[in-house]
Design a protein around this motif. Structure first.
Motif, PDB file in Angstrom:
ATOM      1  N   LEU A 196       0.831  -1.199   0.000  1.00 56.55           N
ATOM      2  CA  LEU A 196       0.000   0.000   0.000  1.00 56.55           C
ATOM      3  C   LEU A 196       0.866   1.250   0.000  1.00 56.55           C
ATOM      4  CD1 LEU A 196      -2.815  -0.896   2.551  1.00 56.55           C
ATOM      5  CD2 LEU A 196      -2.867  -1.052   0.070  1.00 56.55           C
ATOM      6  N   ASN A 197       0.455   2.229  -0.798  1.00 59.15           N
ATOM      7  CA  ASN A 197       1.168   3.500  -0.830  1.00 59.15           C
ATOM      8  C   ASN A 197       0.313   4.670  -0.375  1.00 59.15           C
ATOM      9  OD1 ASN A 197       3.721   2.684  -1.634  1.00 59.15           O
ATOM     10  ND2 ASN A 197       3.156   2.651  -3.790  1.00 59.15           N
ATOM     11  N   PHE A 198      -1.038   4.491  -0.382  1.00 54.29           N
ATOM     12  CA  PHE A 198      -1.942   5.559   0.002  1.00 54.29           C
ATOM     13  C   PHE A 198      -2.789   5.144   1.194  1.00 54.29           C
ATOM     14  CE2 PHE A 198      -1.050   6.527  -4.410  1.00 54.29           C
ATOM     15  CZ  PHE A 198      -0.856   7.894  -4.372  1.00 54.29           C
ATOM     16  N   CYS A 199      -3.102   6.093   2.070  1.00 53.12           N
ATOM     17  CA  CYS A 199      -3.972   5.836   3.210  1.00 53.12           C
ATOM     18  C   CYS A 199      -5.365   5.486   2.706  1.00 53.12           C
ATOM     19  CB  CYS A 199      -4.021   7.057   4.123  1.00 53.12           C
ATOM     20  SG  CYS A 199      -5.148   6.873   5.529  1.00 53.12           S
ATOM     21  N   LEU A 200      -5.951   4.439   3.244  1.00 53.13           N
ATOM     22  CA  LEU A 200      -7.277   4.015   2.808  1.00 53.13           C
ATOM     23  C   LEU A 200      -8.380   4.934   3.325  1.00 53.13           C
ATOM     24  CD1 LEU A 200      -6.992   0.146   3.243  1.00 53.13           C
ATOM     25  CD2 LEU A 200      -6.521   1.541   1.231  1.00 53.13           C
ATOM     26  N   ASP A 201      -8.069   5.779   4.298  1.00 51.08           N
ATOM     27  CA  ASP A 201      -9.083   6.671   4.852  1.00 51.08           C
ATOM     28  C   ASP A 201      -9.108   8.030   4.178  1.00 51.08           C
ATOM     29  OD1 ASP A 201      -9.923   4.770   6.635  1.00 51.08           O
ATOM     30  OD2 ASP A 201      -8.618   5.450   8.265  1.00 51.08           O
ATOM     31  N   ASP A 202      -7.925   8.606   3.944  1.00 54.83           N
ATOM     32  CA  ASP A 202      -7.899   9.967   3.418  1.00 54.83           C
ATOM     33  C   ASP A 202      -7.083  10.121   2.140  1.00 54.83           C
ATOM     34  OD1 ASP A 202      -5.205  10.005   4.322  1.00 54.83           O
ATOM     35  OD2 ASP A 202      -5.883  10.671   6.298  1.00 54.83           O
ATOM     36  N   GLY A 203      -6.496   9.027   1.634  1.00 57.76           N
ATOM     37  CA  GLY A 203      -5.789   9.090   0.358  1.00 57.76           C
ATOM     38  C   GLY A 203      -4.424   9.730   0.418  1.00 57.76           C
ATOM     39  N   ALA A 262     -10.140   6.637  -7.356  1.00 58.03           N
ATOM     40  CA  ALA A 262      -9.705   8.029  -7.252  1.00 58.03           C
ATOM     41  C   ALA A 262     -10.587   8.855  -6.333  1.00 58.03           C
ATOM     42  CB  ALA A 262      -9.670   8.663  -8.643  1.00 58.03           C
ATOM     43  N   ALA A 263     -11.830   8.474  -6.183  1.00 55.91           N
ATOM     44  CA  ALA A 263     -12.764   9.279  -5.386  1.00 55.91           C
ATOM     45  C   ALA A 263     -12.452   9.222  -3.895  1.00 55.91           C
ATOM     46  CB  ALA A 263     -14.199   8.828  -5.644  1.00 55.91           C
ATOM     47  N   ASP A 264     -12.074   8.035  -3.392  1.00 60.24           N
ATOM     48  CA  ASP A 264     -11.886   7.908  -1.944  1.00 60.24           C
ATOM     49  C   ASP A 264     -10.520   7.352  -1.537  1.00 60.24           C
ATOM     50  OD1 ASP A 264     -12.065   5.208  -2.613  1.00 60.24           O
ATOM     51  OD2 ASP A 264     -14.154   5.032  -1.962  1.00 60.24           O
ATOM     52  N   GLY A 265      -9.674   7.023  -2.501  1.00 60.15           N
ATOM     53  CA  GLY A 265      -8.348   6.522  -2.181  1.00 60.15           C
ATOM     54  C   GLY A 265      -8.301   5.062  -1.789  1.00 60.15           C
ATOM     55  N   PHE A 266      -9.439   4.365  -1.815  1.00 62.36           N
ATOM     56  CA  PHE A 266      -9.469   2.957  -1.434  1.00 62.36           C
ATOM     57  C   PHE A 266      -8.857   2.094  -2.533  1.00 62.36           C
ATOM     58  CE2 PHE A 266     -12.229   4.442   1.808  1.00 62.36           C
ATOM     59  CZ  PHE A 266     -12.204   3.492   2.811  1.00 62.36           C
ATOM     60  N   VAL A 294      -7.107   4.764 -10.760  1.00 69.95           N
ATOM     61  CA  VAL A 294      -5.706   5.006 -11.099  1.00 69.95           C
ATOM     62  C   VAL A 294      -4.916   3.730 -10.824  1.00 69.95           C
ATOM     63  CG1 VAL A 294      -3.625   6.283 -10.473  1.00 69.95           C
ATOM     64  CG2 VAL A 294      -5.825   7.482 -10.617  1.00 69.95           C
ATOM     65  N   LEU A 295      -4.101   3.330 -11.795  1.00 65.67           N
ATOM     66  CA  LEU A 295      -3.178   2.215 -11.613  1.00 65.67           C
ATOM     67  C   LEU A 295      -1.771   2.787 -11.491  1.00 65.67           C
ATOM     68  CD1 LEU A 295      -2.607  -0.888 -11.619  1.00 65.67           C
ATOM     69  CD2 LEU A 295      -2.219  -0.672 -14.081  1.00 65.67           C
ATOM     70  N   GLU A 296      -1.090   2.500 -10.375  1.00 66.03           N
ATOM     71  CA  GLU A 296       0.280   2.977 -10.200  1.00 66.03           C
ATOM     72  C   GLU A 296       1.122   1.875  -9.616  1.00 66.03           C
ATOM     73  OE1 GLU A 296       1.993   4.233  -7.054  1.00 66.03           O
ATOM     74  OE2 GLU A 296       0.614   2.900  -6.031  1.00 66.03           O
ATOM     75  N   ASN A 330      -2.400  13.615  -4.320  1.00 62.84           N
ATOM     76  CA  ASN A 330      -3.577  12.845  -3.942  1.00 62.84           C
ATOM     77  C   ASN A 330      -4.254  12.317  -5.198  1.00 62.84           C
ATOM     78  OD1 ASN A 330      -6.573  12.537  -3.311  1.00 62.84           O
ATOM     79  ND2 ASN A 330      -5.701  12.857  -1.283  1.00 62.84           N
ATOM     80  N   VAL A 331      -4.628  11.034  -5.171  1.00 59.03           N
ATOM     81  CA  VAL A 331      -5.210  10.423  -6.367  1.00 59.03           C
ATOM     82  C   VAL A 331      -6.511  11.096  -6.786  1.00 59.03           C
ATOM     83  CG1 VAL A 331      -4.153   8.175  -6.095  1.00 59.03           C
ATOM     84  CG2 VAL A 331      -6.292   8.654  -4.919  1.00 59.03           C
ATOM     85  N   ALA A 332      -7.204  11.727  -5.859  1.00 57.19           N
ATOM     86  CA  ALA A 332      -8.437  12.427  -6.217  1.00 57.19           C
ATOM     87  C   ALA A 332      -8.140  13.561  -7.192  1.00 57.19           C
ATOM     88  CB  ALA A 332      -9.126  12.971  -4.967  1.00 57.19           C
ATOM     89  N   GLU A 333      -7.019  14.255  -6.992  1.00 57.08           N
ATOM     90  CA  GLU A 333      -6.636  15.335  -7.896  1.00 57.08           C
ATOM     91  C   GLU A 333      -6.270  14.793  -9.275  1.00 57.08           C
ATOM     92  OE1 GLU A 333      -6.966  18.424  -7.371  1.00 57.08           O
ATOM     93  OE2 GLU A 333      -7.384  18.403  -5.240  1.00 57.08           O
ATOM     94  N   ILE A 334      -5.599  13.644  -9.287  1.00 57.43           N
ATOM     95  CA  ILE A 334      -5.263  13.022 -10.568  1.00 57.43           C
ATOM     96  C   ILE A 334      -6.535  12.639 -11.317  1.00 57.43           C
ATOM     97  CG2 ILE A 334      -4.155  11.037 -11.661  1.00 57.43           C
ATOM     98  CD1 ILE A 334      -2.146  11.028  -9.394  1.00 57.43           C
TER      99      ILE A 334
END
Length: 522
Positions: free
Chosen positions: A16-23, A151-155, A130-132, A117-121
């Motif tokens: 995991l690279n992003f927080c599942l709660d806030d991205g 992308a909407a919630d970072g999950f 997003v696939l990274e 933040n993936v939401a911005e992407i």
């Protein structure tokens, strides 16, 4: 262990690279972090608009994805090509799935080396997922981490880690691609039945060389090709040629070679008569090896359009490339230019809209659209789009040409001359910029005479010199240069039918003959 700097939540899943709660980007093992933080204000966001229709990136399709460049974590800096190549292969495979919108490489790769933040992407590219990932090579082994993120919630929808021998790289690409597709089946495409007929599409996604050394040469060639400059295009030709020597059945290497030859003649260093026959030969060979390769059809279409003047043949090739991969912006861009040159402006507009939908951050694509708006006599829109292009990349000098052309047709001559000067200045020719500004001090006509004079330091194409002669009212001089442009097979000449700068010459019998010689119907 990794930690979210915003909510302080700890994660033990190293994939995991992003927080599942806030991205937010997780901290911890800094060596595994493929990117650096970036504020929202720095994100290259933009809305793409066309006449009568404004579509914002925020209205992303649920069935949509962006494949970001994979982070390069190896000690050998030369391995960067492999990371980009892996991401691009996955992008190309996913883009050929029916019903899935895939952000184009140019836009997705604009985030390289700067993560946010993936939401911005998602908002920037108009995508829902997003696939990274990251790649670490060591000797003959490779470790790849990949994750599919909402992308909407970072999950995370899916994540995976792979340790393989380099000789297994082809199977590994298939494995990652199939895992992503399986996740997409349920989450994005709404496919409940795992035996849905998507599997047949998956098996047809790629047909790359199975010779590892040849394949790596191909990836290196494409890496240099994507730098979009002449020196690296020459390197790409060399690498693609070596790949073909090792594997004469590599359709992708032939397709890349065709693109490289076209790029070299479009950028100027190689005359069309030298480069374009080679591009045609390479494209035809690629199609013979793999008819389903969109890049090969697109390249052949360009040769037919700007060198052979077979416009109907070019249209067939562009349509075939679009049919094979509707998410590829290149054939849509080229087809839009062809339709503009054929005065089919409404059809061209539709192609440009679709191009910008999947590739909103492409500097080249945005500039070409601004230029076609100029050819369509939509000068104010052309100016606005050229300015937006320069916002994406202030150093993209040729965008100033659209500014210069539009101001000229609006009678704003000082602004036009200054745009020519800025083009030369940004492209590294301050002495040319000074010559242009000095020439304009005595007025527009003096500027035009300086630009057509024998002592000018600027090496304009014959077509552009013809434009200056036409503005001076020197019809003979303009036709002389247009005929020279045709003889040299300059790509510009195919737009003479719609170029408003030659409107004053259209009643001349030489104009009708010129169109016939190019291949335009009456």
């Amino acid at each position: 262990m990794k930690r979210c700097p915003k909510c302080a939540k700890n994660y033990y899943d190293e994939a995991l690279n992003f927080c599942l709660d806030d991205g937010e980007w997780l901290t911890g093992d800094a060596s595994e972090s493929p990117t650096v933080s970036m504020s929202a204000a720095e994100v290259p966001t933009r809305a793409f608009a066309t006449a009568g229709n404004v579509q914002h990136a925020e209205s992303s399709s649920v069935r949509s994805i962006a494949v970001l460049p994979f982070a390069h974590l190896s000690s050998d800096v030369d391995d960067e090509y492999f990371c980009d190549g892996l991401a691009e292969e996955l992008l190309n495979g996913l883009s050929r799935l029916d019903g899935l919108k895939v952000a184009a490489r140019t836009s997705a790769f604009s985030f390289k080396g700067k993560h946010i933040n993936v939401a911005e992407i998602g908002r920037s590219l108009g995508v829902a997922t997003v696939l990274e990932g990251s790649v670490r090579k060591s000797g003959g082994r490779v470790r790849i981490n990949a994750q599919l993120i909402n992308a909407a919630d970072g999950f995370h929808l899916w994540s995976g880690q792979y340790d393989r021998e380099m000789r297994d790289v082809f199977a590994l690409q298939d494995e990652i691609r199939d895992a992503v597709v399986d996740a997409l089946k349920m989450k994005l495409l709404g496919v409940e039945d795992e035996s849905a007929p998507m599997d047949a599409l998956i098996n047809e996604l790629q047909n790359y060389s199975r010779d590892l050394e040849s394949y790596q040469l191909f990836l290196r060639g494409r890496f240099f090709l994507n730098k979009f400059n002449t020196d690296d295009a020459f390197k790409a030709v060399e690498l693609f040629s070596k790949a073909i020597e090792l594997d004469p059945a590599s359709a992708q290497a032939y397709a890349g070679l065709a693109v490289a030859h076209i790029m070299l003649t479009e950028m100027g260093p190689v005359p069309p008569h030298d480069a374009m026959p080679k591009a045609r030969e390479a494209a035809l060979r690629a199609i013979d090896l793999d008819e389903s390769l969109p890049e090969a059809h697109s390249s052949l279409g360009m040769v037919l359009q700007i060198y052979d003047y077979d416009f109907s043949g070019a249209e067939r090739q562009f349509l075939r490339a679009i049919e094979l991969n509707p998410n590829n912006p290149v054939p849509r861009q080229a087809y839009g230019v062809l339709l503009t040159e054929l005065e089919r402006h409404e059809e061209a507009e539709k192609q440009f809209q679709k191009m910008l939908e999947v590739d909103p951050l492409s500097v080249v694509g945005n500039w070409i659209y601004s230029f076609c708006l100029f050819l369509s006599r939509r000068y104010d829109e052309s100016l606005e789009w050229a300015k937006q292009t320069l916002e994406l990349d202030p150093n993209f000098g040729v965008a100033y040409l659209s500014v210069a052309f539009a101001h000229q047709m609006k009678g704003q001559y000082e602004e036009s001359a200054e745009a020519y000067a800025r083009c030369n200045e940004v492209m590294g020719s301050p002495e040319n910029a000074a010559f242009i500004r000095e020439s304009y001090k005595a007025g527009w006509e003096n500027f035009l005479r300086a630009m057509t004079g024998d002592k000018r330091p600027i090496a304009f194409s014959s077509y552009i010199v013809a434009v200056f002669y036409a503005a001076l009212g020197d019809v003979d001089g303009a036709f002389s240069r247009l005929e020279a442009s045709l003889k040299k097979r300059e790509s510009h000449i195919v737009m003479v039918k719609v170029d408003p700068r030659f409107d004053s010459m259209r009643s001349d019998v030489r104009y009708a003959k010129l169109l016939r010689d190019i291949g335009f119907s009456e």
